[in-house]
Every structure is written in structure tokens, then in C-alpha cells.
Enzyme design. Structure first.
Site, PDB file in Angstrom:
ATOM      1  CE1 TYR A 159      -3.929  -2.231   0.082  1.00  0.00           C
ATOM      2  CE2 TYR A 159      -2.412  -3.567   1.375  1.00  0.00           C
ATOM      3  CZ  TYR A 159      -3.575  -3.452   0.637  1.00  0.00           C
ATOM      4  OH  TYR A 159      -4.381  -4.544   0.455  1.00  0.00           O
ATOM      5  CG  ASP A 188       1.802  -7.505  -1.338  1.00  0.00           C
ATOM      6  OD1 ASP A 188       1.189  -7.738  -2.407  1.00  0.00           O
ATOM      7  OD2 ASP A 188       1.315  -7.756  -0.213  1.00  0.00           O
ATOM      8  CG  ASP A 189       1.868  -8.181  -7.408  1.00  0.00           C
ATOM      9  OD1 ASP A 189       2.796  -8.637  -8.089  1.00  0.00           O
ATOM     10  OD2 ASP A 189       0.741  -7.923  -7.865  1.00  0.00           O
ATOM     11  CE  LYS A 293      -1.494  -9.704   0.939  1.00  0.00           C
ATOM     12  NZ  LYS A 293      -1.284  -8.234   0.842  1.00  0.00           N
ATOM     13  CG  ASP A 295      -3.528 -11.938  -2.994  1.00  0.00           C
ATOM     14  OD1 ASP A 295      -4.739 -12.186  -2.799  1.00  0.00           O
ATOM     15  OD2 ASP A 295      -3.092 -10.777  -3.136  1.00  0.00           O
ATOM     16  CB  CYS A 337      -4.789 -12.618   0.588  1.00  0.00           C
ATOM     17  SG  CYS A 337      -5.337 -10.948   0.175  1.00  0.00           S
ATOM     18  NE  ARG A 352      -7.411  -7.897   2.944  1.00  0.00           N
ATOM     19  CZ  ARG A 352      -6.750  -7.504   1.858  1.00  0.00           C
ATOM     20  NH1 ARG A 352      -5.419  -7.528   1.826  1.00  0.00           N
ATOM     21  NH2 ARG A 352      -7.394  -7.062   0.813  1.00  0.00           N
ATOM     22  CG  ASP A 356      -6.783  -4.933  -1.861  1.00  0.00           C
ATOM     23  OD1 ASP A 356      -7.208  -6.031  -1.456  1.00  0.00           O
ATOM     24  OD2 ASP A 356      -5.846  -4.815  -2.661  1.00  0.00           O
TER      25      ASP A 356
END
Ligand code: 9PG
Length: 478
Positions: A159, A188-189, A293, A295, A337, A352, A356
Site C-alpha cells: 500500500y 508484496d507483489d 501471504k 493471494d 488472501c 484477509r 483492499d
């Protein structure tokens, strides 16, 4: 008065009754006016809706933020696995599946449960909705297992940097985080070659193992994002192995659209697809990441043809995540997620439970009919509506913000987000320390290092460290 119709007579358990059947119904003489609608995956709408209004229609397209199981989309009030109805006396009747592939239809005088995988057990309870839902959650934990665990304070790269994360930016963040109170630092990604091709790209010149070492040396548990059940249309994996994917008429089924194209879901009954997923997880753990994480997991559960035709989408999902757990080992923290909610219990430590968050409150399009767009308010609302999961899995409401940089939220909105994180007990942020003023950094440090004292007073009200907090205005409940 309520009446239960099922294949077996009700058996009393903690907080309710158990019945069995492939279809069960609970009817009531006291008419209800609201319906608890529970979404299929992390990002799907979960809230109380009015029974005298049609349900909010979500896009019947997989994979978007707000998409849901097509089985529950339609003119009727439907819900995945669990539903509830409530009338003026505030007592709710809850009907919840203790199995997979199940949905609930609600009306003013009945809840009907239908299972897509034959006879299953169901939980029925009456009382204060939040309490009865929690009993349902515990019954799920008794059957599916319970490995819920607080991961500590998490710093996540999404984020702030989104896909533009690099090794250099991570090192800058690590330098600034010293002493602020984090336990996990999660990339993250953006580190991978392509969605589905889980090798490191040129932005991480030391490799993902080198990056994990830097994080560990700085004193944190290394965390990594991946989406092991999907591959993008641009990936080598889908080009080389289209037969590994859930298909229809010989072609891979589109599980969703993102990253400027389509992505597909792996068939978790296909031996080679299983080997691929296990290898992705084993590699991440071998690099040094013990917080994963994972997803876009719902993609393994989409309807379609599978290598083993007797396995349903949700059963295939469960088989897939059990392989993931085996490959990761019990000491790896697994955060789900974009995941199917009920089938994740007992395998994942955390999950999650909402959309988002975003550095703004309402969604951009403005309104619940555009549920498929990011919004802090929607994330808070969903997380509140799924708090009943906390006894069996850590409930992740997504990150909180302390920064004013690249953030349009007011102090009150940021406070509401911090408050929902305190209530969930899962705390993460993406704020880079060098984006923040000394005051903001001190505020983040104070929050990360304290443990908030939380007491629930009602559906929307809580005591948090002695303050009375209401989430009523954030909630999307009708
Ligand atoms: C990384 C992100 C972050 C985030 C996840 C998930 O439908 N969509 O287009 C869609 C895009 C992104 C998304 C969810 C849905 O966010 O929730 O925390 O990890 O992926 O790409």
C-alpha cells in the site's frame, strides 16, 4: 416458534444444534426483516441486508475485488456457507454449513441451506447474532482444525510501493524501521518475473534469498507474497502447461482479470499442478521466508472441469491448501488472501476478510453497487461483519495508515482503521518511515508497541483502551 427440517433430528451442541442433510430448512413464525449475507472469498461483500429490498448485485465475473460465487448471485437473498435472519427483537437465527460447497437462501420466514457435495452437517443457533455466529465458527474449528495465530506487527510493501517494489526500496525501509516495533517485514507483489512464473526479477539483484537474509539480519521475520494457484496469460507456465488448469471445453477457464490481462486457476487435483504449487512454496521457504501471504487463492475453487471429475471446486481448493501447508511446514505463518473463507479454516493461521484498503475512505465510483472498487470504508465494514472468525483464525482487516503522504484520509478515518485493526488483533502497515514526519513515526511506534485492550459492547460498539468506539457509520449494513 422455529421449526427445522433435515434428514436427522437436531442434536444439541454448544450454543446451538447440529442437523444433517443435503438440504435443510429452518422456518420461523416471527417474521425477519434483515439477512446476514456472507461472501464467498476475502473480497466479497459481507453485511446485513434488508429482506424487503433486492440484494446488492455484484459483478458475476470472477476475481474482481467484489466478485462472488455465481451460485449466490441472483434475485434471491443468498449467502455462502452461513446466513442469518433477524427481526425487530434483535434475535437472529443462524444456519451454517459444517462442510464445503454450501449456500444459504434467506427470506422473512426461513433459512434454506443447500449443499453441492451431498449430505453434510449444519449448525443451527438462535440468539444475539454475533454470539451465535461465533459458536458456528467454533463448530467449524472443531471439525476443520484451528491454527489461528497473531503474527505480530507486520510491515507490508503493497500500500505504498504497489508493484514498484525493489530491493533498494526495501533496504531503505528496513533502515527506517529500526526500533519502531515490527515483527514481520513482507514483500508484496512485484518481485516476480510474472504471475505464475515465480522466479525473481531484475529489481532484486541479490535474489530473494539475499533479500530474506537482509530482512532477517535486521531482526525481522521475512515475509513474501505469492499467488500460487494462478498464472497470467503472459506467463510461461500457462503456455507450457495449459493442461494444469481448471478448464471448460478443453480451454483454461478465466479465473479473473488483473495485471492487464486474464489469469487462470490451477487444477489442484492434477498431480503435476500440485507438484508445481508445492515447488513454489518450498522455494519460498528455502529462500528464508517463514511468513507467506498467499493471494488470489479462490481461483483453485472456480467451477469447471478437473483432472479428477469427482472433486468439487471447494474440495479441490482444500486439497491444494493442504499441500501448501505440508510444503511450507507447520512453523511457517500462512496468511490467506482472496481466499475461500470456510475451506481455509484449520490450514491458514490468518486470513484477509475484506477488500483492499485504499488511501481514501469511500470507493471512487461512489456506492455499494460499485463494491468492486477499493475503499477503506468497505474493508472496515467487511472485517466487522466477519469478526466471528477470530476464535478460529486471525482476522486480517488489511493495513492501517499513519502517514499523510499520498493519503487523502482524515484523522478520524485513519483512526477508524486503526481501531478495526485493534479489534481484529491483526496489525499491519505499508507506511515507509522516510515518507513520514517525526510525529507520524512516533505515533506509529506508539501504536505498534502497545497492545490495545478491547471489549465488544454491541454489533458496532467497542471499548478500546477505555474509549467508546462505534463503527456504525463505516458499516455498509442496511
Ligand atoms: C497484489 C495485491 C495485494 C493486496 C491483495 C490483492 O480484482 N482485482 O483486480 C484485484 C487486484 C488486486 C487485489 C485484489 C483484487 O489485491 O488483496 O493486498 O497483495 O493483491 O497484487
Amino acid at each position: 416458534m422455529i421449526e427445522v427440517e433435515s434428514d436427522s433430528p437436531p442434536v444439541a451442541i454448544d450454543g446451538g444444534w447440529l442437523v444433517a442433510g443435503s438440504a435443510v430448512s429452518v422456518t420461523t413464525s416471527e417474521l425477519a426483516n434483515t439477512f446476514y449475507r456472507h461472501g464467498w472469498h476475502s473480497w466479497s461483500l459481507t453485511r446485513w441486508e434488508r429482506l424487503d429490498e433486492p440484494p446488492v448485485r455484484l459483478p458475476d465475473d470472477w476475481g474482481g475485488f467484489g466478485a462472488d460465487n455465481v451460485a449466490i448471485l441472483g434475485p434471491e437473498h443468498r449467502s455462502s456457507w452461513v446466513g442469518a435472519i433477524s427481526g425487530s427483537d434483535d434475535l437472529a437465527i443462524v444456519l451454517g454449513a459444517l462442510g464445503f460447497d454450501a449456500h444459504i437462501t434467506g427470506s422473512p420466514d426461513a433459512l434454506i441451506g443447500e449443499s453441492g457435495s451431498g449430505t453434510i452437517e449444519w449448525f443451527v443457533g438462535i440468539g444475539v447474532a454475533e454470539e451465535v455466529l461465533e459458536q458456528y465458527g467454533r463448530a467449524l474449528g472443531d471439525r476443520l482444525g484451528n491454527v489461528g495465530e497473531d503474527p505480530g506487527r507486520v510491515w507490508c510493501s503493497w500500500y505504498s510501493y504497489y508493484e514498484d517494489i525493489t530491493e533498494a526500496k526495501m533496504i531503505e525501509v528496513l533502515d527506517g524501521l529500526d526500533g519502531v516495533g515490527f515483527d514481520v517485514v513482507q514483500i508484496d507483489d512485484g518481485w516476480q518475473v510474472e504471475i505464475g512464473d515465480w522466479a525473481v526479477n531484475a529489481d532484486f539483484p541479490s535474489g530473494m534469498d539475499g533479500m530474506a537474509e537482509r530482512i532477517a539480519d535486521a531482526g525481522y521475520r521475512p515475509g513474501l507474497w505469492t499467488a500460487p494457484f494462478i498464472a497470467h496469460e503472459r506467463s510461461q507456465t500457462i503456455r507450457d502447461h495449459p493442461e494444469w488448469f481448471v478448464s471448460r471445453d478443453g480451454s483454461p477457464v478465466v479465473a479473473g482479470r488483473n495485471w492487464n490481462g486474464e489469469y487462470y486457476g490451477l487444477d489442484m487435483t492434477h498431480p503435476e499442478a500440485i507438484r508445481h504449487v508445492r515447488a513454489v512454496i518450498e522455494r519460498a521457504v528455502a529462500w528464508g521466508y517463514t511468513y507467506l501471504k498467499l493471494d488470489f487463492l479462490f481461483a483453485a475453487g472456480v467451477p469447471g472441469e478437473r483432472y479428477d471429475p469427482d472433486v468439487t471446486g471447494e474440495q479441490a481448493y482444500r486439497l491444494g491448501i493442504e499441500h501448501i501447508r505440508e510444503a511450507a511446514g507447520d512453523d511457517t505463518y500462512l496468511l490467506a488472501c482472496g481466499s475461500l473463507i470456510v475451506p481455509s479454516i484449520g490450514v491458514f493461521n490468518g486470513m484477509r476478510v475484506g477488500q483492499d484498503v485504499a488511501p481514501h475512505w469511500e470507493n471512487r465510483a461512489g456506492g455499494i453497487q460499485y463494491y468492486s472498487e477499493v475503499s477503506t470504508r468497505f474493508a472496515i465494514s467487511n472485517s466487522l461483519a466477519r469478526l466471528w472468525l477470530t476464535p478460529v483464525i486471525a482476522v486480517d482487516p488489511d493495513v492501517v495508515y499513519f502517514r499523510s503522504e499520498a493519503n487523502e484520509m482524515s484523522r478520524e478515518e485513519m483512526q477508524a482503521l486503526q481501531d478495526i485493526a485493534s479489534v481484529c488483533g491483526f496489525v499491519a502497515t505499508s507506511d515507509p518511515p522516510h515518507w513520514m514526519s517525526p510525529g507520524e513515526l512516533a505515533e506509529m511506534q506508539r501504536y505498534m508497541k502497545s497492545r490495545q485492550d478491547v471489549e465488544r459492547l454491541g454489533r458496532y460498539e467497542f471499548h478500546i483502551d477505555g474509549r467508546t468506539v462505534s463503527f456504525r457509520s463505516a458499516s455498509l449494513d442496511a
